[in-house]
Structures are given as C-alpha cells and as structure tokens.
Design an enzyme around this catalytic site. Structure first.
Site, PDB file in Angstrom:
ATOM      1  N   ILE A 299       0.841  -1.208   0.000  1.00  0.00           N
ATOM      2  CA  ILE A 299       0.000   0.000   0.000  1.00  0.00           C
ATOM      3  C   ILE A 299       0.869   1.249   0.000  1.00  0.00           C
ATOM      4  CG2 ILE A 299      -1.539   1.392   1.493  1.00  0.00           C
ATOM      5  CD1 ILE A 299      -3.084  -0.799   0.168  1.00  0.00           C
TER       6      ILE A 299
ATOM      7  N   GLU B  57      24.900  12.039  -6.741  1.00  0.00           N
ATOM      8  CA  GLU B  57      24.971  13.255  -5.917  1.00  0.00           C
ATOM      9  C   GLU B  57      23.977  13.228  -4.767  1.00  0.00           C
ATOM     10  OE1 GLU B  57      24.498  13.313  -9.231  1.00  0.00           O
ATOM     11  OE2 GLU B  57      26.431  13.997 -10.005  1.00  0.00           O
TER      12      GLU B  57
ATOM     13  N   PHE C 278      25.187  20.452  -9.897  1.00  0.00           N
ATOM     14  CA  PHE C 278      24.645  19.146  -9.542  1.00  0.00           C
ATOM     15  C   PHE C 278      24.413  18.992  -8.041  1.00  0.00           C
ATOM     16  CE2 PHE C 278      27.012  18.180 -13.612  1.00  0.00           C
ATOM     17  CZ  PHE C 278      25.905  18.494 -14.382  1.00  0.00           C
TER      18      PHE C 278
ATOM     19  N   HIS D 241      33.244  24.451 -10.384  1.00  0.00           N
ATOM     20  CA  HIS D 241      32.653  24.846 -11.672  1.00  0.00           C
ATOM     21  C   HIS D 241      31.394  25.658 -11.394  1.00  0.00           C
ATOM     22  CE1 HIS D 241      35.413  21.667 -12.524  1.00  0.00           C
ATOM     23  NE2 HIS D 241      35.322  21.857 -13.814  1.00  0.00           N
TER      24      HIS D 241
HETATM   25  C1  LIG Z   1       9.793  12.512  -1.005  1.00  0.00           C
HETATM   26  C2  LIG Z   1       8.383  12.327  -0.524  1.00  0.00           C
HETATM   27  N1  LIG Z   1       7.389  12.330  -1.424  1.00  0.00           N
HETATM   28  C3  LIG Z   1       6.114  12.193  -1.004  1.00  0.00           C
HETATM   29  C4  LIG Z   1       5.817  12.067   0.317  1.00  0.00           C
HETATM   30  C5  LIG Z   1       4.374  11.969   0.775  1.00  0.00           C
HETATM   31  N2  LIG Z   1       4.099  10.603   1.265  1.00  0.00           N
HETATM   32  C6  LIG Z   1       4.111  10.317   2.577  1.00  0.00           C
HETATM   33  S1  LIG Z   1       3.814   8.699   2.880  1.00  0.00           S
HETATM   34  C7  LIG Z   1       3.622   8.359   1.232  1.00  0.00           C
HETATM   35  C8  LIG Z   1       3.303   6.967   0.791  1.00  0.00           C
HETATM   36  C9  LIG Z   1       4.348   6.055   1.271  1.00  0.00           C
HETATM   37  O1  LIG Z   1       4.001   4.736   1.072  1.00  0.00           O
HETATM   38  P1  LIG Z   1       4.740   3.657   1.933  1.00  0.00           P
HETATM   39  O2  LIG Z   1       6.165   3.997   2.055  1.00  0.00           O
HETATM   40  O3  LIG Z   1       4.410   2.352   1.340  1.00  0.00           O
HETATM   41  O4  LIG Z   1       4.123   3.829   3.373  1.00  0.00           O
HETATM   42  P2  LIG Z   1       2.792   3.139   3.963  1.00  0.00           P
HETATM   43  O5  LIG Z   1       1.632   3.849   3.374  1.00  0.00           O
HETATM   44  O6  LIG Z   1       2.847   1.710   3.598  1.00  0.00           O
HETATM   45  O7  LIG Z   1       2.936   3.384   5.421  1.00  0.00           O
HETATM   46  C10 LIG Z   1       3.806   9.513   0.488  1.00  0.00           C
HETATM   47  C11 LIG Z   1       3.709   9.553  -0.982  1.00  0.00           C
HETATM   48  C12 LIG Z   1       6.900  12.082   1.215  1.00  0.00           C
HETATM   49  N3  LIG Z   1       6.720  11.973   2.534  1.00  0.00           N
HETATM   50  N4  LIG Z   1       8.169  12.196   0.770  1.00  0.00           N
HETATM   51  C1  LIG Z   2      36.615  19.912 -16.560  1.00  0.00           C
HETATM   52  C2  LIG Z   2      37.905  19.551 -15.947  1.00  0.00           C
HETATM   53  O1  LIG Z   2      38.544  20.337 -15.291  1.00  0.00           O
HETATM   54  N1  LIG Z   2      38.292  18.319 -16.163  1.00  0.00           N
HETATM   55  C3  LIG Z   2      39.494  17.748 -15.593  1.00  0.00           C
HETATM   56  C4  LIG Z   2      39.104  16.615 -14.717  1.00  0.00           C
HETATM   57  O2  LIG Z   2      40.170  15.919 -14.230  1.00  0.00           O
HETATM   58  C5  LIG Z   2      40.912  15.316 -15.226  1.00  0.00           C
HETATM   59  C6  LIG Z   2      41.903  14.415 -14.581  1.00  0.00           C
HETATM   60  O3  LIG Z   2      42.578  15.063 -13.548  1.00  0.00           O
HETATM   61  C7  LIG Z   2      41.540  16.405 -16.100  1.00  0.00           C
HETATM   62  O4  LIG Z   2      42.297  15.829 -17.135  1.00  0.00           O
HETATM   63  C8  LIG Z   2      40.405  17.234 -16.691  1.00  0.00           C
HETATM   64  O5  LIG Z   2      40.918  18.327 -17.394  1.00  0.00           O
HETATM   65 MG   LIG Z   3       3.512   0.685   1.892  1.00  0.00          MG
END
Ligand SMILES: Cc1ncc(C[n+]2csc(CCOP(=O)(O)OP(=O)(O)O)c2C)c(N)n1
Ligand SMILES: CC(=O)N[C@H]1CO[C@H](CO)[C@@H](O)[C@@H]1O
Ligand SMILES: [Mg+2]
Ligand SMILES: *[C@@H]1O[C@H](CO)[C@@H](O)[C@H](O)[C@H]1NC(C)=O
Ligand SMILES: *[C@@H]1O[C@H](CO)[C@@H](O)[C@H](O)[C@H]1NC(C)=O
Ligand SMILES: *[C@@H]1O[C@H](CO)[C@@H](O)[C@H](O)[C@H]1NC(C)=O
Length: 646
Positions: free
Chosen positions: A156, A385, A411, A435
């Site tokens: 669920i 990331e 990023f 960067h």
């Molecule tokens: C990143 C994120 N997106 C959306 C929500 C909203 N949310 C809270 S619980 C839930 C459903 C989770 O389902 P589940 O992990 O299966 O929990 P259960 O209902 O089984 O307790 C959602 C979408 C949230 N808390 N975090």
């Molecule tokens: C974008 C950038 O700076 N790239 C560098 C990343 O690291 C390598 C390896 O050290 C370099 O050759 C790149 O120039």
């Molecule tokens: Mg669930």
C-alpha cells in the site's frame, strides 16, 4: 500498527541502547525511514524509557510539541530527521559507513570498541525513490555488513495498492545490488520468524541485509490492508473493536499495562549495564592505547584539535592567480592530516573537483592496499549526488566525522532534498561545489548554475560560500569547519582568480566586508567569488571618469546576516547607491543592493573569457552599470538596503 510487532522484537531483543544516555557512542543506530509512521517510534521511545512522556504522545503533531508530524533529530532517540521518503535509508548507509570506518581506525585486537549495528525500516515509498537506490547500491558495493534494513512490504502507498505503479521484485533488485535478502512472510504475528531473520542477518558480515517483512497496514483495524489507514485517524467504533481484539479496555486511553512496563524495563536495565561494560572497555583501552583513546574521545565529543586553523594557507598579492577549486584542494591537503575527522569524497568528479588530498587512501571494502580499505578517508560515491548528500548526512549524524563531498555546483541541485535536510537537522556537512558559474565555459548552459545560489541562499541555516581568492577560500573552510551546526556549500571557480589586496581570513570570516574603501563614494559594488576582481578593475575604469567607487565582497550571506547590525551598516552604509554584480540570477540581491546586475537566463557554451564578455561581465560592463546606478540616484536621499521596518 502493521510495524508494531517488528518494532517490539527489534527494540526488545536486539537494539543496544541506554535511554538514560541516548547519545552513548556504543549504541546501535535505528532509523525509521518511513517517517510518517513516527507514532510507532515515539511510542517505542516512551515505552523503552527515553525522555518522551505520555503528554508528548498526547500532543502528537500539536504546535510546540516535541512530537512533530515527522521525527526530527533534536528529540532524544531520533538519530536522523526523516519523512521525505528515501532519505532515511540513505542516512542509514552513512551511519553504517561511519561505524565501519571508525571501527577500522580505532579497534584493536581484544578491543571491539566500535562494533555496532545500524537498523533501518523503510517502506514502498522509500524503495520507489531514487535516492534510496543510489545509497543502497553503494552500500552493496561497500559490503556494509552491519547494516540491517527492514522493508515494510504492505502493498500500500497513498494512491492505494502498489500494483498501480510498483510491481518489481524488491528483494531481487537488492540482491543484484549485493545485499543479503531474507523474507518474513507474516510480519503481523510471526515474532519468532522476525527474530530468526535478524539473527540470520547478523551472521552475514560481508553484505548489508534486507529483511522483507510482509505486513498488513493498520493491522487489526476494520480498514486494515487499505490506504484509508495510511494517514487518517481511526473512527471511534473501530478503535473500540481494535482495543477489545487485543485485550485492552476500550473505555481507557493512554494506559500502559504493568506487564508491558515491567517487560521493557528488563531491556532498559540490560542497556544501562552494557554501557557500563562499554565504559570499562574504553578505560582499559585508554590505558593500553592512551593516544588513540584521547583522539577517539575528542572526536566523539565533536571538539576540534587545538590550533588546527594555523594550517589554513594565506596568500599575498604577489602570489599567482589560482582557480578557487585549486585553492580548495590546497586547503584540504593542508588540513587533512590535522583533522582526522575529515572524510572526503566525490561524486565521480575527483579530477575536476580536486577534492582528493594527496597521499590518501580510498575507503573501500577490500583489503587490497592499492584500492584502499575501511580505514580509507576518501569515498568514491560514484555518480550519485543525491545519495552522496544523504550518506554524508548519515556520516555526520553518527558523530566523530566531518564529511565533505565534491561535485559541480550545478549538480548539488540534484541533491537538494538532502541539502535541505542537512540544514534542518544541523548536520555538519560540507559540499565542495566546483565549476560554480558560466566561468566553467565550454560545458555550456546545462552545467552552468544560474538559479542555484538563489535557491540555496534561501534555505535557512545553510552557509553558501563563494570565495573570491585564496584568503577567502581559507575563511570559507574556517567557518565551514568551526560552525558545526550549519552545513555549507563552498562554491569554487574553474578559472584562475588573482589574490585581492585587502582580503583576509578574519574579514572574510564575517561573511562580508569592505574590500576596496572609497572616500565619499558615488557608488558601491557588491560582488562575490570570481566577479570580485572584475569589480575591483571596474573601480579603476570608473576613476578614469571621475566616479568614486568602492567594492564590498560578500562571500556568504548567511554568516554576514549574523553580524551585528552596526557592523553590517558599516559595510552597506547610508547615502550611497549600491550595485550588485554576480553571474547568477539576481533574485535575492535586492536585500543588499539598489540595482542588480546578473544573468536572468540560461548561460552559453564557449571559452569562458568569451562567455564573460558576451554577458558583459568585464570591468567596462560593470563600470557602465555602476555609473548608471550612480547617476540614477544622484541628488536622492539613499538609504542602506539593510534598513527594514522589522
Ligand atoms: C519525497 C516524498 N514524497 C512524497 C511524500 C508523501 N508521502 C508520505 S507517505 C507516502 C506513501 C508512502 O508509502 P509507503 O512507504 O508504502 O508507506 P505506507 O503507506 O505503507 O505506510 C507519500 C507519498 C513524502 N513523505 N516524501
Ligand atoms: C573539466 C575539468 O577540469 N576536467 C578535468 C578533470 O580531471 C581530469 C583528470 O585530472 C583532467 O584531465 C580534466 O581536465
Ligand atoms: Mg507501503
Ligand atoms: C554493540 O554494543 C553492545 C554494547 O556495548 C555490545 O554488547 C555488542 O557486542 C556490540 N556489538 C555488536 C556487534 O553487537
Ligand atoms: C491491484 O490490486 C487491487 C486491490 O488488491 C485489485 O483489486 C486489482 O485487481 C489489482 N490489479 C491488478 C492489475 O493486479
Ligand atoms: C591574506 O591574509 C593574510 C593574513 O591575514 C595577510 O597577511 C595577506 O596580506 C592577505 N593577502 C592578501 C592578498 O590580501
């Protein structure tokens, strides 16, 4: 309710903790990744003797209570703040990683001082989130054998049956990641099955374990097994039949039978005894390994070694122009040895980001010295990331570490969910964000941050540093390391930056200062990072036209905003119009300037000098706008933008 049996077995029979000292370093860690189920956690904390009272439970989700809608780590017994799905299980990977590194560094034969488990419960929602996949894939690679996670398989989510969007085989996926998998088919009643599964998981030491526990959401309610019990309160008649079913008096609320209190008191007593044993072990260890012991104790307390900051490099104007990402590498190399709590890493941009100090080992599961081992202090996060951010939060939450991680500034936005939780939870985490602008050049608009700083500067309790030269880079690290309650993003350039006359660690540590003084200036230019030296050159251009201008360097708004108003007004005085100049969105700069010069569109691909010219971020381009600002405000009463009604 569906997880109550698991919570009972885990807390009663497995989890090592002492509720009287919730921060005891030898404890097991527990993370409720599906934070919306926090009633379970709050109840367990109360039942097992933590400082969570019956009134706290009664005030659940009320304004000012200690029991908010999702668990926050300022409540004793809550290791990490959870609720945004997927984050908690990724934090658990960080907790387990930290444990393994600290153990490899400090344990000695006969002294398994650091030797504990990280347990986590996650649900369908967590498993659907990308951040969990990133971190769990990493955990499998790292063979984090002391991580034991439970998958609440209740079929669920909020939209109803998981069959509308989620039909994969979760255990097969995790097995492919390198996890040991176990399935308890009846999590509602099979307490012995849960116990056996945890025992089995503990025996597997070279892989993280996941125990899929098939449960019924709202077990015992008339609505059990449906999404109606996910969030809504149960109806009165449902509560009555539920209590009768489980042998409680339906007329009574918030009553804990004596048998329950007595049963759990045994666990609490055993936990306190284990802490005493652990403290004895630590004192024996201290006699045999006094230096290691005092180092461990220092780190567990979160104290920095005296005088570490003397290692921060400073520069003079005769030093060459250097990219701030390179300046950052120098800082890290200089401080890495004196700060063993630093644990670095990068999301696959080590070379570009220059985050790996020389002569340092990778943190890897193998015992092959060439590729590193668990004592290594450099983590290869892979291209993950968001996972890196959440894992760093877990490492910081463990204690005894200050994690930093590198990627391109653009990023860090991928990891915004984790960054936000860092700030909310006061995690001591440092992002090395290279960067940092259109100055990255050829990679173009997809990689060039525009809105990024406006977003991160708007997050409360987050330091967002954009140093302009070597001294300012050292200041950024000084504050990022000493301000242990506020995470930081240090934004660093790819292009070379000259050492600016008048910059210093001390001044930059205030977050903002007057870099170029001017007597009775016609205009001031406030800038950050790689644009500051261009602003300094613009002042010379303006002088040719008889316009007097000064420059304010404002590397971190958050830190500057904490300075006394008197100091702030001395930097942003009355009577002078101020122009901001930064190659980013102008959003937010209205608070510090009367007129803004920025880039309110996406960037452009090309050699960075060409790109700067194209957007007129040259001495002439800034001078032209400073002149226009001075002329526009001429004869007007100009107040500092820092004055506000409240
Ligand atoms: C990143 C994120 N997106 C959306 C929500 C909203 N949310 C809270 S619980 C839930 C459903 C989770 O389902 P589940 O992990 O299966 O929990 P259960 O209902 O089984 O307790 C959602 C979408 C949230 N808390 N975090
Ligand atoms: C974008 C950038 O700076 N790239 C560098 C990343 O690291 C390598 C390896 O050290 C370099 O050759 C790149 O120039
Ligand atoms: Mg669930
Ligand atoms: C965890 O901590 C407790 C208490 O110190 C200890 O008894 C136990 O052996 C530790 N390690 C493991 C692997 O459980
Ligand atoms: C999905 O689950 C619901 C509720 O259990 C059921 O009625 C429906 O038939 C299922 N749909 C599919 C395609 O399996
Ligand atoms: C950097 O800071 C040091 C120490 O405060 C100072 O001596 C030096 O002049 C500063 N460098 C520049 C370029 O201003």
């Amino acid at each position: 309710m569906g997880l109550a049996p698991l919570g009972h077995v885990l807390f009663k029979n497995f989890l090592n903790f002492n509720p009287k000292n919730p921060k005891w370093a030898g404890r097991d860690r527990f993370v409720l990744s599906n934070g919306h189920a926090c009633v379970l956690l709050y109840s367990l904390l109360h039942l097992f003797g933590y400082d969570v009272t019956l009134d706290d439970l009664k005030n659940f989700r009320q304004l000012g209570s200690r029991t908010p809608g999702h668990p926050e780590n300022d409540l004793c017994g809550v290791e990490v703040t959870t609720g945004p799905l997927g984050q908690g299980i990724a934090n658990a990977v960080g907790l387990a990683l930290a444990e393994s590194q600290l153990a490899a560094t400090f344990n000695k034969p006969g002294y398994d001082l650091i030797d504990n488990y990280t347990y986590a419960i996650f649900g369908d929602g967590c498993m659907q989130e990308g951040v969990a996949s990133e971190a769990m894939s990493l955990a499998g690679h790292l063979k984090l054998g002391k991580l034991i996670a439970f998958y609440d398989d209740n079929h669920i989510t909020i939209d109803g049956d998981t069959n509308v969007s989620f039909t994969e085989d979760v255990l097969k996926r995790l097995e492919a990641y390198g996890w040991h998998t176990i399935w308890v088919k009846d999590g509602n009643t099979d307490l012995a099955g849960i116990t056996a599964a945890i025992e089995e998981a503990k025996k597997v030491t070279d892989k993280p374990s996941v125990i899929k526990v098939t449960t019924t959401i709202g077990y015992g309610s008339k609505q059990q097994g449906t999404h109606s019990v996910h969030g809504a309160a149960l109806k009165k008649d449902d509560i009555v039949q539920l209590k009768e079913q489980f042998g409680f008096d339906p007329e009574q609320n918030f009553v804990i039978p004596k048998e329950v209190t007595e049963l759990y008191a045994q666990t609490v007593k055993a936990g306190a005894e284990r802490e005493v044993e652990w403290n004895n072990l630590l004192s024996k260890y201290s006699k045999e390994f006094p230096e290691l012991a005092s180092e461990l104790t220092r780190r567990l307390k979160g104290e920095l070694p005296a005088g570490w900051e003397k290692k921060l490099p400073t520069y003079s104007t005769s030093d060459p122009a250097i990219a701030s990402r390179k300046l950052s590498e120098t800082v890290l190399t200089d401080i890495f040895e004196v700060l063993p709590e630093l644990i670095g890493g990068s999301a696959d941009l080590t070379g570009s980001n220059l985050t790996r100090p020389k002569d340092i080992n990778d943190y890897q599961p193998t015992q092959d010295p060439a590729s590193g081992d668990y004592t290594g202090r450099y983590i290869r996060y892979g291209v993950r990331e968001h996972g890196m951010g959440a894992v760093m939060n877990g490492i910081a939450a463990y204690g005894a570490f200050i994690p930093y991680g590198g990627t391109f500034l653009n990023f860090v936005s991928y990891a915004a969910g984790a960054v936000r939780l860092s700030a909310l939870s006061h995690h001591h985490v440092i992002w090395v964000a290279t960067h940092d602008s259109i100055g990255l050049g050829e990679d173009g608009p997809t990689h060039q941050p525009i809105e990024t700083l406006a977003h991160f500067r708007a997050i409360p309790n987050l330091q967002v540093w954009r140093p302009a030269d070597g001294n300012e880079t050292s200041a950024a690290y000084f504050k990022a390391i000493t301000n242990s309650h506020s995470p930081s993003i240090i934004c660093l350039s790819r292009q070379n930056l000259p050492q600016l006359e008048g910059s210093s660690v001390e001044k930059a540590s205030k977050g903002g200062y007057t870099l170029v003084e001017a007597e009775n200036p016609d205009v001031l230019i406030v800038s950050t990072g790689s644009e500051v030296y261009i602003a300094v050159d613009a002042v010379k251009e303006l002088a040719k036209e008889g316009i007097k201008a000064g420059v304010i360097s404002l590397p971190d708004w958050h830190t500057f905003n904490q300075q006394p108003q008197e100091y702030r007004l001395s930097v942003f005085p009355d009577g002078v119009p101020i122009l901001s100049a930064e190659v980013m969105s102008t959003s937010g700069w209205q608070a510090y300037s009367h007129q803004q010069f920025g880039i309110n569109r996406f960037g452009a691909s090309g050699p960075y000098q060409d790109v700067y010219k194209y957007f007129e971020f040259t001495p002439e381009g800034i001078a032209k706008r400073a002149k226009a600002t001075a002329e526009y405000y001429k004869g007007q009463t100009v107040k500092s933008p820092l004055h506000k009604a409240f």
